[in-house]
Write a protein that holds these residues in place. Sequence first.
Motif, PDB file in Angstrom:
ATOM      1  N   ARG A 222      -5.761  -5.815 -79.505  1.00  0.00           N
ATOM      2  CA  ARG A 222      -6.033  -6.180 -78.087  1.00  0.00           C
ATOM      3  C   ARG A 222      -4.527  -6.071 -77.280  1.00  0.00           C
ATOM      4  O   ARG A 222      -4.545  -5.480 -76.033  1.00  0.00           O
ATOM      5  N   ASN A 223      -3.433  -6.288 -78.177  1.00  0.00           N
ATOM      6  CA  ASN A 223      -2.193  -6.233 -77.313  1.00  0.00           C
ATOM      7  C   ASN A 223      -1.880  -4.523 -77.088  1.00  0.00           C
ATOM      8  O   ASN A 223      -1.294  -4.386 -75.985  1.00  0.00           O
ATOM      9  N   THR A 225      -4.191  -2.305 -76.363  1.00  0.00           N
ATOM     10  CA  THR A 225      -4.889  -2.002 -75.127  1.00  0.00           C
ATOM     11  C   THR A 225      -4.307  -2.616 -73.768  1.00  0.00           C
ATOM     12  O   THR A 225      -4.036  -1.573 -72.845  1.00  0.00           O
ATOM     13  N   ALA A 226      -3.846  -3.693 -73.717  1.00  0.00           N
ATOM     14  CA  ALA A 226      -2.939  -4.059 -72.793  1.00  0.00           C
ATOM     15  C   ALA A 226      -1.751  -3.266 -72.335  1.00  0.00           C
ATOM     16  O   ALA A 226      -1.544  -2.921 -71.180  1.00  0.00           O
ATOM     17  N   SER A 228      -1.233  -0.295 -73.100  1.00  0.00           N
ATOM     18  CA  SER A 228      -1.560   1.102 -72.857  1.00  0.00           C
ATOM     19  C   SER A 228      -1.703   1.075 -71.249  1.00  0.00           C
ATOM     20  O   SER A 228      -1.942   2.370 -70.669  1.00  0.00           O
ATOM     21  N   LEU A 229      -1.835   0.060 -70.407  1.00  0.00           N
ATOM     22  CA  LEU A 229      -2.118  -0.018 -69.056  1.00  0.00           C
ATOM     23  C   LEU A 229      -0.738   0.146 -68.480  1.00  0.00           C
ATOM     24  O   LEU A 229      -0.424   0.367 -67.087  1.00  0.00           O
ATOM     25  N   ASP A 232       4.160  -2.504 -65.899  1.00  0.00           N
ATOM     26  CA  ASP A 232       3.831  -3.304 -64.728  1.00  0.00           C
ATOM     27  C   ASP A 232       2.480  -4.267 -64.981  1.00  0.00           C
ATOM     28  O   ASP A 232       2.488  -5.337 -64.811  1.00  0.00           O
ATOM     29  N   ARG A 235       2.797  -6.705 -68.049  1.00  0.00           N
ATOM     30  CA  ARG A 235       3.547  -7.752 -67.811  1.00  0.00           C
ATOM     31  C   ARG A 235       2.550  -8.789 -66.730  1.00  0.00           C
ATOM     32  O   ARG A 235       2.693  -9.875 -66.738  1.00  0.00           O
ATOM     33  N   SER A 236       1.926  -8.126 -65.816  1.00  0.00           N
ATOM     34  CA  SER A 236       1.234  -8.905 -64.886  1.00  0.00           C
ATOM     35  C   SER A 236      -0.049  -9.579 -65.770  1.00  0.00           C
ATOM     36  O   SER A 236      -0.580 -10.499 -65.113  1.00  0.00           O
ATOM     37  N   LEU A 237      -0.485  -9.104 -66.802  1.00  0.00           N
ATOM     38  CA  LEU A 237      -1.318  -9.776 -67.583  1.00  0.00           C
ATOM     39  C   LEU A 237      -0.740 -10.783 -68.379  1.00  0.00           C
ATOM     40  O   LEU A 237      -1.567 -11.631 -69.366  1.00  0.00           O
ATOM     41  N   GLY A 238       0.519 -11.184 -68.507  1.00  0.00           N
ATOM     42  CA  GLY A 238       1.062 -12.201 -69.093  1.00  0.00           C
ATOM     43  C   GLY A 238       1.935 -11.514 -70.503  1.00  0.00           C
ATOM     44  O   GLY A 238       1.946 -12.305 -71.561  1.00  0.00           O
ATOM     45  N   GLN A 239       1.961 -10.192 -70.684  1.00  0.00           N
ATOM     46  CA  GLN A 239       2.233  -9.661 -72.093  1.00  0.00           C
ATOM     47  C   GLN A 239       4.043  -9.364 -71.689  1.00  0.00           C
ATOM     48  O   GLN A 239       4.072  -8.914 -70.701  1.00  0.00           O
TER      49      GLN A 239
ATOM     50  N   THR B  79       5.799 -15.692 -68.738  1.00  0.00           N
ATOM     51  CA  THR B  79       5.262 -14.450 -68.151  1.00  0.00           C
ATOM     52  C   THR B  79       3.604 -14.867 -68.149  1.00  0.00           C
ATOM     53  O   THR B  79       2.798 -14.603 -67.522  1.00  0.00           O
ATOM     54  N   ALA B  83       0.616 -15.351 -65.323  1.00  0.00           N
ATOM     55  CA  ALA B  83      -0.598 -14.313 -65.225  1.00  0.00           C
ATOM     56  C   ALA B  83      -1.634 -15.249 -65.280  1.00  0.00           C
ATOM     57  O   ALA B  83      -2.829 -14.668 -64.715  1.00  0.00           O
TER      58      ALA B  83
END
Lengths: 342, 264
Positions: A222-223, A225-226, A228-229, A232, A235-239, B79, B83
């Motif tokens: 899952r990490n 997939t996030a 690969s976006l 920015d 990070r905006s998804l909290g990763q 972060t 989010a």
Amino acid sequence: MTGRRPLRRTGAEGRRWLAFTALLCLLVVVAMSAVALGTITMPFSTIAAAIFQFDGSRGHLLVTTIRLPRVIAALLAGSALAVSGAIMQAVTNNPLASPGLLGINAGAAFAVVCLMTVFGSSTGDIYIWFALLGAAAAAIVVYALGSLGTTGQSPLGLVLAGAIVATFLTSLTTAVLIFDQSTLDAVRLWTAGSVTGRTMAQARTVAPYILTGLVAALFLGRNLTALSLGADASRSLGQNPVVWRGVSIAIIILLAGGAVALAGPIGFVGLVVPHIVRMSVGIDYRWVIPFSALGGALLVVTADIAGRLVFGSQSFPVGVTIALVGAPFFLYLARTRLKAEA
Amino acid sequence: MAVDKEFPVKIAGKGVDIDYGPRRIVEKLDLEIPERRFTALIGPNGSGKSTILRTFAALMKPSGGSILLDGRDVMELSTRDVARKVGVLLQGPVAPEGLTVADLVRLGRYPHRSIFGRWSPEDQDACDEALMLTGLADLSDRALDSLSGGQRQRAWIAMTLAQQGEAILLDEPTTYLDLEHQIELMNLITRLVAKHGKTVVAVLHDINQAARYAEHIVMLKDGRITAAGGPETVISSETIADVFKVKTIVIRDPVAGTPLCIPL
């Protein structure tokens, strides 16, 4: 609004499990056939007996010291290369990336060639350790170089650093080989990518690295997939993209480093298998990773059988077979897909 | 630059300095984003709108000052915490080839899940609701690259909605969309604010679009705020001449009654 529950895990999820099981069964059958087929065809009963009730006969020896290690090496290298390729493509956000872009193959080759030049070609299995270390060192240098600069770490920086380091190391390797004929003879087969003559001890040496990498990769899904976006969105998804990119690259080093140490730089698997997998199961890396592992293993084992049977030589390098069979097949896939979309 | 007292402050910048390498883009910026309102950031190219948005989304560190989210300094939040509170959509996001709408929206649940956590009914409900609000329920199995620009933009917004944060920051969401899809998107934003209590901040290029849909407008020039407040107070031929260096007259929009600027 027909799809009241549009994301409910039903059909698609079930089909994927089914496909996964089918692929696993196919892999088992192919792997067993790979042990059975050859100059002397071994019945499955003899193979089972050789594994579980070893009696030291010629047939049993053939199975345990030649055929089985070769198939195990092919399984390990194939799954490791395909999974590391899938991770690499996600991390760099580049569908053409392969583990070789991290300088892993070039680093391993350079280390092995240096070893053989200095100590001669009869160094035994030590070369495996050199290949692993060379691969890891090159990848770490690439990662460090790619992280420099004002904008910090970017996928493009990583790819550029990888291309530079790989080219540099390859040039050095070539220079050494030009002046040292005996080393050239010794490493020629290895550099084409081959599972011929692998021993159980060699497989056992790299298996822990590859298996650790594979298990870790399963949890990375899952990490990835996030990731690969892009940095920015990640990070905006909290990763934390820097941390997860580092983790991903550590796993790539374990997998691709182990594979190259065991079987030499087999090309194409890391590029093609993840592509085929994404075309068939979609982009979700929770599925791409396990399917790539099976697909990579299947491709390398099949190609090795094909090389032995079609080209009639026990030592025909599997790397060459994969390129010969894989390139046209990949072109065919890409063409039909383009047509379907047009 | 006082904000309408009726609405508490959701995000506030206090004395924010932002540098890009050696260049200072924004200096000593004080900016308050009212809760449950639609705020538009407008200004010419290079006025620092996008940079300010990125900084408010905690994607960039300010060199000085602080960003307060619900009264707490974002530097003290992880972060992941940020989010869960703020969804962000930057310009020209790129998804890997073949990613479906459903895959993308599921990623919006990323900050709510632990490494080994299973997909929960709450995750499912959040995704379903996000798809419903953006009108994408029927397209959820489609690959993102097979959609129109407007649908793709809505899919990314659906991802930020699945995060279930109270604030959504959008960088030029309507650029490159045709008129129909621009209006559709503006209506979606208005609905999210009015019906679902979201706080939306969007960088917009079109002054008239901002005047018509936004309730709070911040006009920027060279990293400084030249005017902030309701459309009536911010949009005037003087402010536009000052900031955009264009002579205009401002009339009343015959349909919406909001200020409408017409270049001379």
